[in-house]
Design a protein around this motif. Structure first.
Motif, PDB file in Angstrom:
ATOM      1  N   LYS A   1       0.832  -1.203   0.000  1.00 40.52           N
ATOM      2  CA  LYS A   1       0.000   0.000   0.000  1.00 40.52           C
ATOM      3  C   LYS A   1       0.871   1.259   0.000  1.00 40.52           C
ATOM      4  O   LYS A   1       0.563   2.247  -0.676  1.00 40.52           O
ATOM      5  CB  LYS A   1      -0.936   0.004   1.207  1.00 40.52           C
ATOM      6  CG  LYS A   1      -1.965  -1.120   1.177  1.00 40.52           C
ATOM      7  CD  LYS A   1      -2.762  -1.158   2.480  1.00 40.52           C
ATOM      8  CE  LYS A   1      -3.720  -2.366   2.495  1.00 40.52           C
ATOM      9  NZ  LYS A   1      -4.445  -2.467   3.773  1.00 40.52           N
ATOM     10  N   LYS A   2       1.953   1.229   0.768  1.00 40.21           N
ATOM     11  CA  LYS A   2       2.854   2.382   0.831  1.00 40.21           C
ATOM     12  C   LYS A   2       3.488   2.648  -0.533  1.00 40.21           C
ATOM     13  O   LYS A   2       3.541   3.795  -0.998  1.00 40.21           O
ATOM     14  CB  LYS A   2       3.947   2.102   1.874  1.00 40.21           C
ATOM     15  CG  LYS A   2       4.984   3.219   2.007  1.00 40.21           C
ATOM     16  CD  LYS A   2       4.372   4.486   2.559  1.00 40.21           C
ATOM     17  CE  LYS A   2       5.417   5.568   2.753  1.00 40.21           C
ATOM     18  NZ  LYS A   2       4.835   6.834   3.251  1.00 40.21           N
TER      19      LYS A   2
ATOM     20  N   ASN B   1       0.989   4.170  -2.897  1.00 38.91           N
ATOM     21  CA  ASN B   1       0.767   5.587  -2.599  1.00 38.91           C
ATOM     22  C   ASN B   1       1.864   6.454  -3.211  1.00 38.91           C
ATOM     23  O   ASN B   1       1.596   7.563  -3.703  1.00 38.91           O
ATOM     24  CB  ASN B   1       0.705   5.798  -1.085  1.00 38.91           C
ATOM     25  CG  ASN B   1      -0.580   5.286  -0.485  1.00 38.91           C
ATOM     26  OD1 ASN B   1      -1.587   5.182  -1.179  1.00 38.91           O
ATOM     27  ND2 ASN B   1      -0.567   4.953   0.794  1.00 38.91           N
TER      28      ASN B   1
ATOM     29  N   ASN C   1       1.214   6.660  -6.880  1.00 44.93           N
ATOM     30  CA  ASN C   1       0.081   7.560  -7.105  1.00 44.93           C
ATOM     31  C   ASN C   1       0.497   9.032  -6.981  1.00 44.93           C
ATOM     32  O   ASN C   1      -0.014   9.897  -7.694  1.00 44.93           O
ATOM     33  CB  ASN C   1      -1.038   7.245  -6.120  1.00 44.93           C
ATOM     34  CG  ASN C   1      -1.867   6.043  -6.548  1.00 44.93           C
ATOM     35  OD1 ASN C   1      -1.936   5.724  -7.726  1.00 44.93           O
ATOM     36  ND2 ASN C   1      -2.499   5.369  -5.604  1.00 44.93           N
ATOM     37  N   THR C   2       1.418   9.294  -6.048  1.00 42.50           N
ATOM     38  CA  THR C   2       1.923  10.656  -5.898  1.00 42.50           C
ATOM     39  C   THR C   2       2.594  11.122  -7.180  1.00 42.50           C
ATOM     40  O   THR C   2       2.414  12.270  -7.621  1.00 42.50           O
ATOM     41  CB  THR C   2       2.918  10.715  -4.722  1.00 42.50           C
ATOM     42  OG1 THR C   2       2.270  10.272  -3.523  1.00 42.50           O
ATOM     43  CG2 THR C   2       3.408  12.144  -4.519  1.00 42.50           C
TER      44      THR C   2
END
Length: 722
Positions: A20-21, A24, A27-28
């Motif tokens: 998940k990290k 993210n 996605n950034t």
């Protein structure tokens, strides 16, 4: 932005959090690309990406090594290759930062992450489960449900069907042999005492229920009350039912038989009368943990004393010995329960100075030795072996080590949770053994009664037993078979509704159901992978649409739009097409071009004038724009000549598009004042050949040749260049 799907969870929390990290961070980068801010965050994003990916890989490799994963070397090589790839990607963006490069890097990272999870980590879930890194939540099940599940594990589908017939037949033969050869000699004597001895099972259940209530009451006082409240209330109901059942059973015993245990019965009545008042004190939290233990212990000790007294009653020697053995075992299990409670309190509070609890703990060890000696004195060899296997088990050795640490005041070396769970496991094992002894006692009495009946009654009883057993066995095997089928049906319905989180693992190994479960799991993973790629594609399309919108605005500002038709001019079309040719060649993508020419356009101009000709051109270009996709590029490259670039489209797809467009033009009309104009279009089609077509002029020449052939073929048709 790509959202996390819970179907990607592998059950190991640390690894799932890592995934998940990393998502993210990717996605950034995608958001920064969308907002044209990628240049300012490249360094920080790639630093975080490399840092957390390396942490994740190191953690994953440790887990895989711990679980003896067979393909660990291959996995490490994959990890190392990706870590080396990060600096290349960062350099690529730094040296040539543009929207296409940034999107390409973002797509690569997202594609890698999902492939890593779906193709590498999810298949390793079974490995993580076997070494207890991943745990599935298992709901408490009824005894019958557990029997069905164990049967499903032990036997394949075809074996269950076979045993469904063999077991009842075998049981029929065994019981027929027993009924034919049993002795009838002691019927009258055993009949007089059978009702008396049948209260043993009620005593055992009542004592065990009170032991559970004692533990829950102690926990209710010592911790958060809401944690134990509901369970304690339910257990009290069970105890009350056991008391009622015991009283009902006592009423069926003749009065002279009760004289032997009358003191215990009187004490029992008093204890039960005081139980409700004591429960109120527990609810009000006005009693100590020690008081609770002492109160319940006295009640249980008195109840168990009934079994001890019954053992010396004038019964058959074998029955009397079995009751004595059971009595010793009940007392022994009760001492284990007390030792568990005192040990837990000593460990949790490090009560080295609490001599009272410590002395009680030590005394329990001595009393246990006496109870074991009593048991061995009356038990059969088989019963001794069974008890010894429990006492000498691994869990008993573990308890012995913890007990020594408590005796030596080494509380820092022990854990109260491990102590409590270990003792509970041992007590549960004793309870199973107690139930077995109780059943043996009841069986002895029942056998004595059954042996004494006449042959007709034997056969009636035999038929009833066989019928009941057959029904139970048929039900168990039927349910165990249906259990797997219904699970698969429910899973497929879940899949059909769009769910991807329900995982199935067959309890069998190589039977047909295992293959069906495996096929379902493969389908689920592929659909999950497809869902992720759909999100990726939609994200890509969203970015492409935004990019095209920005490009269109720029084109309008710098006069790259043909004023009359609203489509691109030849110059801009050439720039965009050359870039697309380079991209398609590099990645092996399909790319097609259409050359379109309005048939007899000069005649239209000569007949109706240039104003009408302009209207036809506008109608033609408007139809092009309406039918084209957002990623298609349309340009006017001559007077009545147009070109369309179709990314990701092969020759067949380009031909289908051309034909739809041609038919649309042919069936439409242009209304100008009082005139109705109909016209047609000829289309030439060419598809990118990466080895030969280096620039747009190369492929447009092919399309132009195909267009020329279309004109020669009578116009109003589409021709593919060959």
């Amino acid at each position: 932005m790509i959202n996390w799907n819970d179907g990607l969870n592998i059950g190991v929390k640390k690894l799932d959090d890592d995934h998940k990290k990393i998502l993210n961070i990717i996605n950034t980068l995608s958001v920064a690309i969308r907002d044209d801010e990628a240049e300012s965050v490249i360094d920080s994003i790639f630093d975080d990406l490399e840092k957390y990916t390396k942490i994740h890989f190191d953690r994953e490799e440790i887990f895989l090594k711990k679980c003896n994963y067979p393909k660990i070397k291959e996995r490490i090589e994959h990890h190392s290759a990706l870590i080396k790839k990060f600096p290349e990607l960062k350099t690529k963006l730094t040296n040539s930062l543009n929207t296409e490069n940034a999107q390409e890097v973002s797509y690569f990272l997202t594609d890698w992450l999902f492939n890593h999870i779906i193709e590498e980590d999810i298949p390793a879930t079974d490995t993580f489960e076997k070494c207890a890194l991943s745990k599935r939540h298992v709901l408490k099940q009824s005894i019958l449900k557990r029997i069905i599940n164990k049967t499903t594990k032990a036997f394949s589908f075809t074996k269950r069907i076979f045993l469904l017939s063999v077991i009842p037949l075998t049981g029929m033969l065994i019981f027929a042999f027993i009924l034919l050869f049993n002795d009838y000699s002691r019927y009258e004597d055993i009949k007089k005492t059978s009702s008396f001895t049948h209260i043993i099972s009620n005593i055992n259940e009542l004592a065990h229920s009170l032991q559970i209530e004692r533990g829950l009451s102690s926990g209710y006082i010592s911790s958060s009350q809401s944690k134990f409240k509901d369970t304690l209330n339910k257990q009290r109901i069970i105890v009350d039912k056991s008391i009622k059942s015991f009283n009902n059973k006592l009423m069926s015993v003749h009065g002279d038989k009760l004289l032997v245990i009358s003191p215990f019965i009187e004490t029992f009545i008093k204890d039960i009368d005081s139980l409700n008042n004591f429960r109120k004190k527990i609810d009000a939290n006005t009693v100590s943990q020690s008081s609770i233990i002492n109160f319940y212990t006295e009640i249980i000790r008195n109840i168990l004393g009934i079994t001890s007294k019954m053992a010396i009653y004038n019964l058959d020697k074998e029955i009397s010995s079995s009751i004595s053995s059971l009595s010793s075992l009940l007392q022994y299990k009760e001492s284990l329960g007390l030792k568990r409670a005192y040990g837990t309190m000593l460990i949790e509070n490090n009560e080295i100075l609490n001599k009272e609890k410590y002395i009680k703990f030590i005394q329990l060890s001595g009393s246990q030795s006496t109870l074991l000696n009593n048991f061995n004195h009356t038990a059969t060899a088989l019963q001794k072996d069974k008890l010894n296997s429990i006492i000498n088990s691994n869990i008993s050795n573990k308890i012995y080590n913890i007990e020594n640490s408590i005796k030596n005041h080494n509380f820092q070396d022990v854990n109260s949770v491990i102590w409590f769970e270990s003792m509970t496991e041992l007590i549960n094992g004793m309870k199973i053994f107690e139930d077995k002894l109780t059943n043996e006692i009841n069986m002895l009495i029942r056998n004595e009664l059954e042996d004494a009946t006449d042959k007709l009654f034997k056969w009636i009883l035999y038929s009833s037993i066989i019928f009941v057993l057959t029904v139970i066995i048929i039900y168990v095997f039927e349910q165990s078979s249906k259990n797997e089928i219904y699970q698969l049906i429910d899973a497929m319905k879940h899949l059909a509704r769009g769910g991807r989180t329900l995982k199935l693992k067959s309890t069998s190994t190589n039977d047909e159901m295992a293959k069906m479960y495996s096929a379902y799991e493969t389908t689920r993973q592929k659909l999950l992978q497809g869902d992720m790629y759909t999100q990726l594609y939609l994200s890509k399309k969203e970015l492409e649409i935004q990019r095209h919108q920005k490009q269109n605005l720029k084109l309008e500002k710098i006069a790259f739009i043909d004023i009359l038709t609203g489509v691109l001019n030849r110059r801009k079309f050439g720039e965009i097409s050359n870039k697309e040719i380079e991209r398609s060649t590099r990645y092996g993508r399909n790319l097609s071009f259409l050359m379109l020419d309005i048939d007899n356009f000069k005649s239209l101009n000569d007949t109706y004038g240039h104003a009408l000709g302009d209207k036809v051109l506008q109608h033609f270009s408007s139809t092009c724009l309406n039918m084209a996709r957002s990623i298609d590029v349309i340009a006017r490259i001559g007077g009545e000549e147009f070109a369309i670039m179709l990314p990701e489209v092969d020759a067949e797809g380009a031909y289908l598009f051309a034909e739809r467009f041609r038919e649309k033009i042919y069936s439409s009309q242009v209304h100008i004042e009082d005139k109705i104009i109909k016209y047609s279009v000829s289309i030439g089609i060419a598809t990118l050949d990466g080895d030969k077509d280096k620039e747009v002029k190369d492929i447009l020449q092919k399309a132009d040749k195909a267009l020329y052939r279309a004109k020669e073929s009578g116009k109003n048709c589409s021709i593919i260049y060959t």
